[in-house]
Design a protein around this motif. Structure first.
Motif, short mmCIF file in Angstrom:
data_model
loop_
_atom_site.label_atom_id
_atom_site.label_comp_id
_atom_site.label_asym_id
_atom_site.label_seq_id
_atom_site.Cartn_x
_atom_site.Cartn_y
_atom_site.Cartn_z
N HIS A 218 10.99 22.57 -10.25
CA HIS A 218 11.06 21.97 -8.88
C HIS A 218 12.34 20.91 -9.21
CE1 HIS A 218 8.34 18.44 -10.38
NE2 HIS A 218 8.03 19.61 -10.99
N ASP A 219 12.57 20.19 -8.00
CA ASP A 219 13.39 18.81 -7.97
C ASP A 219 14.88 19.61 -8.69
OD1 ASP A 219 11.74 17.58 -6.48
OD2 ASP A 219 11.00 16.22 -8.03
N MET A 220 15.29 20.34 -8.53
CA MET A 220 16.50 20.85 -9.23
C MET A 220 17.75 20.03 -8.35
SD MET A 220 16.10 24.81 -9.97
CE MET A 220 15.57 25.30 -8.22
N VAL A 221 18.51 19.59 -9.20
CA VAL A 221 19.78 18.95 -8.58
C VAL A 221 21.12 19.58 -9.53
CG1 VAL A 221 21.09 17.03 -7.92
CG2 VAL A 221 18.64 16.76 -7.93
N GLY A 222 21.99 19.96 -8.73
CA GLY A 222 23.16 20.28 -9.35
C GLY A 222 24.48 20.07 -8.86
N ILE A 223 25.42 19.46 -9.23
CA ILE A 223 26.65 19.05 -8.74
C ILE A 223 27.87 19.53 -9.76
CG2 ILE A 223 26.00 16.98 -7.74
CD1 ILE A 223 26.98 15.39 -9.81
N TYR A 224 29.08 19.87 -9.02
CA TYR A 224 29.99 20.32 -9.76
C TYR A 224 30.82 19.10 -10.38
CZ TYR A 224 30.10 25.05 -8.08
OH TYR A 224 29.83 26.32 -7.81
N ASN A 228 34.83 24.77 -12.61
CA ASN A 228 33.78 25.76 -13.14
C ASN A 228 32.93 24.79 -14.11
OD1 ASN A 228 34.30 28.37 -12.02
ND2 ASN A 228 36.39 27.93 -13.35
N SER A 229 32.30 23.95 -13.92
CA SER A 229 31.51 23.03 -14.69
C SER A 229 30.46 22.28 -13.80
CB SER A 229 32.29 21.78 -15.31
OG SER A 229 31.73 20.97 -16.10
N ILE A 230 29.29 22.73 -14.10
CA ILE A 230 28.19 22.14 -13.17
C ILE A 230 27.03 21.36 -14.22
CG2 ILE A 230 25.96 22.77 -12.14
CD1 ILE A 230 27.42 25.26 -11.01
N HIS A 231 26.89 20.33 -13.49
CA HIS A 231 25.80 19.38 -13.97
C HIS A 231 24.48 19.53 -13.56
CE1 HIS A 231 24.45 15.18 -15.94
NE2 HIS A 231 23.34 15.73 -15.26
N LEU A 232 23.52 20.07 -14.49
CA LEU A 232 22.26 20.60 -13.68
C LEU A 232 21.05 19.69 -14.14
CD1 LEU A 232 20.51 22.53 -12.00
CD2 LEU A 232 20.40 23.99 -14.21
N ASP A 233 20.17 19.09 -13.29
CA ASP A 233 18.97 18.49 -13.51
C ASP A 233 17.74 19.14 -12.92
OD1 ASP A 233 18.20 15.38 -14.55
OD2 ASP A 233 17.16 16.16 -12.92
N LEU A 234 16.62 19.42 -13.60
CA LEU A 234 15.59 20.15 -13.15
C LEU A 234 14.13 19.62 -13.78
CD1 LEU A 234 15.27 23.66 -14.67
CD2 LEU A 234 16.89 22.05 -15.60
N HIS A 235 13.13 19.75 -12.98
CA HIS A 235 12.06 19.46 -13.48
C HIS A 235 11.28 20.69 -13.77
CE1 HIS A 235 11.61 14.91 -12.44
NE2 HIS A 235 12.88 15.20 -12.10
N VAL A 236 10.61 20.77 -14.86
CA VAL A 236 9.59 22.00 -15.18
C VAL A 236 8.08 21.72 -15.19
CG1 VAL A 236 9.47 23.75 -17.09
CG2 VAL A 236 11.83 22.94 -16.46
N THR A 237 7.46 22.50 -14.71
CA THR A 237 6.05 22.19 -14.69
C THR A 237 5.43 22.95 -15.95
OG1 THR A 237 5.86 22.20 -12.11
CG2 THR A 237 3.78 22.50 -13.52
N VAL A 238 4.66 22.26 -16.81
CA VAL A 238 4.02 23.02 -18.09
C VAL A 238 2.67 22.36 -18.05
CG1 VAL A 238 6.26 23.01 -19.13
CG2 VAL A 238 5.05 21.06 -19.35
#
Length: 287
Positions: A218-224, A228-238
Motif C-alpha cells: 500500500h501507499d505506493m508512490v512512483g515518480i520519473y 527511463n528512471s523511476i523512483h519508487l516508494d512503497l509500504h509492505v504489510t508484514v
C-alpha cells in the motif's frame, strides 16, 4: 546521432542554395526549419553526454532529466518563436503575392532531394531507442512534411497560383508549431514529476504479493527521475513480530523482484508495517 547531424547539414545547404537561386519564401521557411533542427541536434548531443554523469551529492538520482530539459528548450526557445515569425512572413506573401519567380525547376528538384535525405534520417532514428532519438524521429517526420509542403507550394506557383508560396510558408510554420507543442508536452510531464501508469502499480502489487511473508502492499508512490528512471516508494504489510534482519533480507528480495520485471526502477524505498492502507499515496500540499 552524428550521422543525423551530417544529413541535416547537407539538407540545409541544399535548401539555402535553392532559396538563393529562386527566392521562394516557402523554401526560406524550410531552410529555417533546418536551422532549428541542427540547433536542436547540437543541444541534444550535449545533453546526452551530460546525462551520462554519475549521481553525486547534488543530484543523487543522476542527471537523466537534462535530456528532458534540453528537449524542452528546443520546443520553446527555438521552434515556437520561429513558427510565429514564419506565420507573419506567410501572411504577408498571401496578402501580397510576388508577381514572378525564378529557377522554379531547380527549387523543386532540390526540395525533392532534401525529402529523400530526410526520409533516410527518419528511418535511422526509428531504429534507435531513447527520448533523444524519438525527438529526432518526430522532427525528421515533421521536417519531411514541411519539405513536401514546400514542393507542393512551389509546384502550384509554377502552375500559375503565386499565392501558394505564402500558403506553403504558413503550412510549414504550423507544422513547426505543432511539433513544438508535442515536444513541450512530452518533456514537461516528466519534469513536473509525472507518475507511472496504473498498470505499473498493479504490476508491482502482483510481484510483491507473490513473495513469501508479504501480506499486502500500500501507499505506493512512483515518480520519473528521468526518461527511463523511476523512483519508487512503497509500504509492505508484514508480520509485526518480524525481526529487523529478516525485514532487511525481504527488502532486498522485493527490490530484486521488481527490478527484474521493471528495470526502469532505479531506486526503491521499502517501508515495513503491520497494517494495510490505500494502494496509492497522493501527497497534499499545505499552505
Amino acid at each position: 546521432m552524428m550521422d543525423i547531424l551530417l544529413i541535416y547539414l547537407v539538407t540545409m545547404g541544399i535548401k539555402a542554395g535553392a532559396y538563393y537561386l529562386s527566392g521562394y519564401s516557402a523554401i526560406l521557411a524550410d531552410t529555417l526549419h533546418s536551422v532549428v533542427d541542427i540547433s536542436m541536434i547540437l543541444i541534444l548531443i550535449t545533453s546526452e553526454r551530460l546525462a551520462r554523469k554519475a549521481p553525486d551529492p547534488t543530484h543523487p538520482l543522476g542527471h537523466e532529466m537534462v535530456k528532458n530539459v534540453a528537449s524542452l528548450i528546443v520546443g520553446v526557445g527555438f521552434v515556437t518563436f520561429l513558427s510565429f515569425e514564419l506565420i507573419k512572413v506567410g501572411m504577408t506573401k498571401v496578402l501580397n503575392p510576388p508577381s514572378s519567380f525564378k529557377n522554379t525547376e531547380i527549387a523543386i528538384y532540390a526540395e525533392l532531394l532534401v525529402l529523400l535525405l530526410l526520409i533516410l534520417a527518419a528511418l535511422i532514428s526509428a531504429r534507435r531507442s531513447g527520448i533523444l532519438n524519438r525527438t529526432l524521429l518526430v522532427e525528421s517526420m515533421n521536417d519531411s512534411l514541411s519539405t513536401l509542403a514546400a514542393v507542393v507550394g512551389v509546384g502550384l506557383v509554377r502552375a500559375g497560383y503565386p499565392i501558394f508560396d505564402g500558403v506553403a510558408t504558413l503550412v510549414i510554420a504550423l507544422i513547426i508549431l505543432y511539433n513544438s507543442i508535442k515536444i513541450v508536452r512530452e518533456n514537461a510531464r516528466v519534469l513536473l514529476g509525472m507518475s507511472p501508469s496504473d498498470g505499473f502499480y498493479e504490476s508491482v502489487e502482483k510481484i510483491c504479493s507473490g513473495i513469501k511473508g508479504i501480506r499486502g502492499v500500500h501507499d505506493m508512490v512512483g515518480i520519473y527521475a528521468g526518461e527511463n528512471s523511476i523512483h519508487l516508494d512503497l509500504h509492505v504489510t508484514v508480520d509485526g513480530e518480524m525481526t529487523v534482519a529478516n525485514a532487511d533480507r525481504l527488502s532486498e528480495e522485493i527490490a530484486d523482484a521488481i527490478r527484474q520485471q521493471h528495470p526502469e526502477v532505479k531506486h526503491i524505498s521499502v517501508h515495513f508495517c503491520p497494517h494495510e492502507g490505500e494502494r496509492r499515496k497522493v501527497y497534499e500540499s499545505f499552505g
